[in-house]
Scaffold this motif. Structure first.
Motif, PDB file in Angstrom:
ATOM      1  N   GLU A 100       0.830  -1.204   0.000  1.00  0.00           N
ATOM      2  CA  GLU A 100       0.000   0.000   0.000  1.00  0.00           C
ATOM      3  C   GLU A 100       0.872   1.265   0.000  1.00  0.00           C
ATOM      4  N   TRP A 101       1.932   1.235   0.791  1.00  0.00           N
ATOM      5  CA  TRP A 101       2.905   2.330   0.784  1.00  0.00           C
ATOM      6  C   TRP A 101       4.221   1.836   1.351  1.00  0.00           C
ATOM      7  N   GLN A 102       5.269   2.591   1.073  1.00  0.00           N
ATOM      8  CA  GLN A 102       6.578   2.260   1.631  1.00  0.00           C
ATOM      9  C   GLN A 102       7.364   3.543   1.876  1.00  0.00           C
ATOM     10  N   ARG A 103       8.212   3.488   2.902  1.00  0.00           N
ATOM     11  CA  ARG A 103       9.056   4.628   3.256  1.00  0.00           C
ATOM     12  C   ARG A 103      10.468   4.125   3.554  1.00  0.00           C
ATOM     13  N   LYS A 104      11.428   4.978   3.352  1.00  0.00           N
ATOM     14  CA  LYS A 104      12.785   4.724   3.811  1.00  0.00           C
ATOM     15  C   LYS A 104      13.195   5.863   4.716  1.00  0.00           C
ATOM     16  N   GLN A 153      -4.138   5.624  14.856  1.00  0.00           N
ATOM     17  CA  GLN A 153      -3.812   5.872  13.446  1.00  0.00           C
ATOM     18  C   GLN A 153      -2.308   6.004  13.222  1.00  0.00           C
ATOM     19  N   ARG A 154      -1.515   5.793  14.263  1.00  0.00           N
ATOM     20  CA  ARG A 154      -0.084   6.042  14.166  1.00  0.00           C
ATOM     21  C   ARG A 154       0.735   4.755  14.165  1.00  0.00           C
ATOM     22  N   LEU A 155       1.749   4.732  13.317  1.00  0.00           N
ATOM     23  CA  LEU A 155       2.764   3.694  13.341  1.00  0.00           C
ATOM     24  C   LEU A 155       3.994   4.300  14.010  1.00  0.00           C
ATOM     25  N   ILE A 156       4.353   3.782  15.182  1.00  0.00           N
ATOM     26  CA  ILE A 156       5.444   4.347  15.971  1.00  0.00           C
ATOM     27  C   ILE A 156       6.730   3.575  15.690  1.00  0.00           C
ATOM     28  N   LEU A 157       7.794   4.320  15.402  1.00  0.00           N
ATOM     29  CA  LEU A 157       9.102   3.734  15.136  1.00  0.00           C
ATOM     30  C   LEU A 157      10.140   4.390  16.033  1.00  0.00           C
ATOM     31  N   ILE A 158      10.924   3.570  16.727  1.00  0.00           N
ATOM     32  CA  ILE A 158      12.081   4.070  17.470  1.00  0.00           C
ATOM     33  C   ILE A 158      13.280   4.000  16.538  1.00  0.00           C
ATOM     34  N   GLN A 159      13.920   5.144  16.329  1.00  0.00           N
ATOM     35  CA  GLN A 159      15.009   5.276  15.361  1.00  0.00           C
ATOM     36  C   GLN A 159      16.281   5.737  16.097  1.00  0.00           C
ATOM     37  N   ASP A 160      16.883   4.827  16.826  1.00  0.00           N
ATOM     38  CA  ASP A 160      18.066   5.169  17.619  1.00  0.00           C
ATOM     39  C   ASP A 160      19.317   4.640  16.942  1.00  0.00           C
ATOM     40  N   GLY A 161      19.900   5.430  16.046  1.00  0.00           N
ATOM     41  CA  GLY A 161      21.122   5.042  15.361  1.00  0.00           C
ATOM     42  C   GLY A 161      22.344   5.636  16.026  1.00  0.00           C
ATOM     43  N   ILE A 162      23.473   5.563  15.326  1.00  0.00           N
ATOM     44  CA  ILE A 162      24.696   6.089  15.945  1.00  0.00           C
ATOM     45  C   ILE A 162      24.904   7.569  15.629  1.00  0.00           C
ATOM     46  N   GLU A 163      24.293   8.053  14.529  1.00  0.00           N
ATOM     47  CA  GLU A 163      24.481   9.458  14.193  1.00  0.00           C
ATOM     48  C   GLU A 163      23.294  10.317  14.637  1.00  0.00           C
ATOM     49  N   ARG A 164      22.154   9.693  14.822  1.00  0.00           N
ATOM     50  CA  ARG A 164      20.977  10.417  15.294  1.00  0.00           C
ATOM     51  C   ARG A 164      20.055   9.447  16.022  1.00  0.00           C
ATOM     52  N   GLN A 165      19.384   9.943  17.081  1.00  0.00           N
ATOM     53  CA  GLN A 165      18.448   9.136  17.855  1.00  0.00           C
ATOM     54  C   GLN A 165      17.133   9.904  17.970  1.00  0.00           C
ATOM     55  N   TYR A 166      16.040   9.272  17.510  1.00  0.00           N
ATOM     56  CA  TYR A 166      14.742   9.941  17.581  1.00  0.00           C
ATOM     57  C   TYR A 166      13.613   8.926  17.542  1.00  0.00           C
ATOM     58  N   VAL A 167      12.414   9.395  17.866  1.00  0.00           N
ATOM     59  CA  VAL A 167      11.192   8.586  17.772  1.00  0.00           C
ATOM     60  C   VAL A 167      10.267   9.301  16.802  1.00  0.00           C
ATOM     61  N   THR A 168       9.580   8.525  15.956  1.00  0.00           N
ATOM     62  CA  THR A 168       8.684   9.140  14.983  1.00  0.00           C
ATOM     63  C   THR A 168       7.365   8.385  14.901  1.00  0.00           C
ATOM     64  N   ALA A 169       6.327   9.112  14.478  1.00  0.00           N
ATOM     65  CA  ALA A 169       5.013   8.519  14.229  1.00  0.00           C
ATOM     66  C   ALA A 169       4.660   8.770  12.768  1.00  0.00           C
ATOM     67  N   LEU A 170       4.296   7.703  12.061  1.00  0.00           N
ATOM     68  CA  LEU A 170       3.835   7.805  10.682  1.00  0.00           C
ATOM     69  C   LEU A 170       2.334   7.561  10.631  1.00  0.00           C
ATOM     70  N   ASP A 171       1.655   8.194   9.697  1.00  0.00           N
ATOM     71  CA  ASP A 171       0.251   7.886   9.442  1.00  0.00           C
ATOM     72  C   ASP A 171       0.189   6.470   8.886  1.00  0.00           C
ATOM     73  N   LYS A 172      -0.526   5.581   9.586  1.00  0.00           N
ATOM     74  CA  LYS A 172      -0.500   4.175   9.182  1.00  0.00           C
ATOM     75  C   LYS A 172      -1.177   3.931   7.834  1.00  0.00           C
ATOM     76  N   LEU A 173      -2.002   4.857   7.363  1.00  0.00           N
ATOM     77  CA  LEU A 173      -2.695   4.676   6.091  1.00  0.00           C
ATOM     78  C   LEU A 173      -1.916   5.233   4.910  1.00  0.00           C
ATOM     79  N   THR A 174      -1.035   6.212   5.165  1.00  0.00           N
ATOM     80  CA  THR A 174      -0.317   6.856   4.066  1.00  0.00           C
ATOM     81  C   THR A 174       1.202   6.771   4.191  1.00  0.00           C
TER      82      THR A 174
END
Length: 441
Positions: free
Chosen positions: A178-182, A200-221
């Protein structure tokens, strides 16, 4: 009266159509995200020829757990194109890796990321869905895979996350993307955080070595709804800032909804709708955090990750920096860096990576018992009724009794390494090894 019946019918329809209504095992660690099943019975003893309903081999390498809905078992995998030893060394050098780290890392020339669907009753393959192909992926730790995050099922869709290699929303009926993101990220040793659905949110923990953050994507789009950076860290390198945890959601006694997102050095709670920080706690220098937190009665329990793993109990009714005000207790030794804890009936159980199981009082952190099980562990334990199932790297599933007087009940041997956490559905146990998925009844 007719209007009232219509309202009741509408409410019932809403309940039945909710995210996990037809998903007996929709996410990492099950419906509650806590590895607990209280209303089913699974076999005590099983193996390659005992209580086996089916065994289906899957190609590739993946430590993601299976998820299950509507009679279908779903699992992701990564098909690797392997380099020669000479090519491997060249790829590691090209990635800027220090030579002293070469032995602990693996790398592929290319990977094909796929989603498989299996029939729950027979184990027959129903679909093989191609998601993407990545040329020259980053190196990963030799104990990790390129498909370690567990997908999550929500309504008609399944969400597959591979960290920096892509996030995919796939319709379970049409089996179309339905959709894809990188969301590019330097994981250092590969992806690990599993996705989490909240409304309605897809929650992703994005803790890498150069940046650390949490994000919410619209699960439909797939569009970004919010993005919040982690608190500042004082680690000397990005390697000690990365983490691989999966969020949980709770509602505290004040009625506040909280996304509990564990990270290196900090545990943080966010407002689900906005990503605004509610409270944070500095837990020390722990990093590469893997275990998923558990929660009960106003307290969140979590492991602090690599370094010297500790178990912390923290009250969730605070605001701002609660480091000096809301810690209930800590246990400093014998805590896992990878397997998640189990919290049940006032006791918290942990399985240390090196094969020692422990039980603590949830209220005080006092030790109840400790016992050597043996083996190496990455998969999180599973509690079914009054039994705890522990799957090891060596393919052994040890079953112990829960409670204050625990004992070993059975040891079951499978052909293949166990890194994925098991699932339970229809009074049967679903286990993934490095080579296959099993159903035991």
């Amino acid at each position: 009266m007719h209007a009232r019946l219509c309202i009741l019918a509408a409410c019932l329809l809403l309940v039945l159509s909710s995210s996990h209504a037809d998903s007996p095992w929709p996410q990492f660690r099950g419906p509650g995200g806590d590895g607990i099943v209280t209303d089913q019975h699974t076999p005590l003893t099983f193996g390659e020829k005992e209580n086996l309903a089916w065994k289906t081999e899957l190609p590739g390498k993946a430590w993601s757990s299976p998820v299950i809905a509507d009679g279908v078992v779903w699992a992701t995998t990564a098909i690797e194109v392997f380099p020669s030893e000479e090519e491997r060394l060249e790829l590691l050098r090209a990635a800027g890796i220090e030579e002293k780290k070469f032995k602990q890392l693996a790398v592929a020339k290319a990977i094909r990321l796929k989603l498989f669907a299996l029939d729950l009753e027979s184990g027959r393959q129903l679909a093989e869905i191609d998601l993407t192909e990545i040329e020259t992926p980053d190196p990963i730790h030799s104990l990790n895979s390129y498909a370690s995050p567990t997908p999550v099922i929500d309504g008609p869709n399944i969400y597959c996350h591979f960290g920096t290699y892509g996030t995919f929303c796939v319709n379970r009926d049409s089996r179309q993307i339905e959709w894809q993101r990188k969301l590019p990220l330097d994981h250092s040793v590969g992806p690990g955080s599993s996705p989490f659905i909240d409304g309605q949110r897809l929650i992703l923990i994005q803790d890498g070595i150069e940046r650390q953050y949490v994000t919410a994507l619209d699960k439909l789009t797939g569009e970004t709804l919010w993005e919040t950076d982690r608190p500042e860290m004082d680690a000397p390198t990005g390697d000690q800032k990365k983490a691989y945890c999966t969020p949980i959601k709770i509602t505290d006694r004040l009625g506040r909804e909280q996304l509990i997102c564990m990270g290196s050095q900090w545990m943080v709670a966010y407002e689900p709708a906005t990503g605004n920080e509610i409270w944070k706690l500095r837990h020390g220098k722990g990093f590469s955090v893997v275990p998923r937190p558990v929660y009960a009665d106003g307290v969140v329990y979590f492991s602090t990750g690599f370094g010297k793993p500790q178990l912390w109990a923290v009250k969730v009714d605070g605001s701002g920096d609660v480091t000096n005000t809301h810690v209930a207790w800590t246990v400093m030794k014998g805590i896992p860096a990878k397997p998640s804890p189990i919290l049940h009936d006032g006791l918290i159980y942990v399985m240390e990576d090196n094969g020692i199981a422990s039980c603590f009082e949830a209220e005080s952190g006092d030790e109840v018992w400790k016992k050597r099980i043996g083996g190496k562990y990455s998969a999180s334990p599973l509690l079914v009724g009054d039994r705890i199932y522990l799957g090891s790297h060596e393919g052994t599933v040890t079953v112990i009794s829960a409670g204050r007087d625990s004992e070993v009940l059975a040891e079951n041997q499978l052909d293949g390494q166990i890194m994925a956490s098991p699932a339970v559905v229809d009074n049967s146990l679903i286990v993934r090894t490095a080579e296959a998925i099993y159903r035991f009844k």
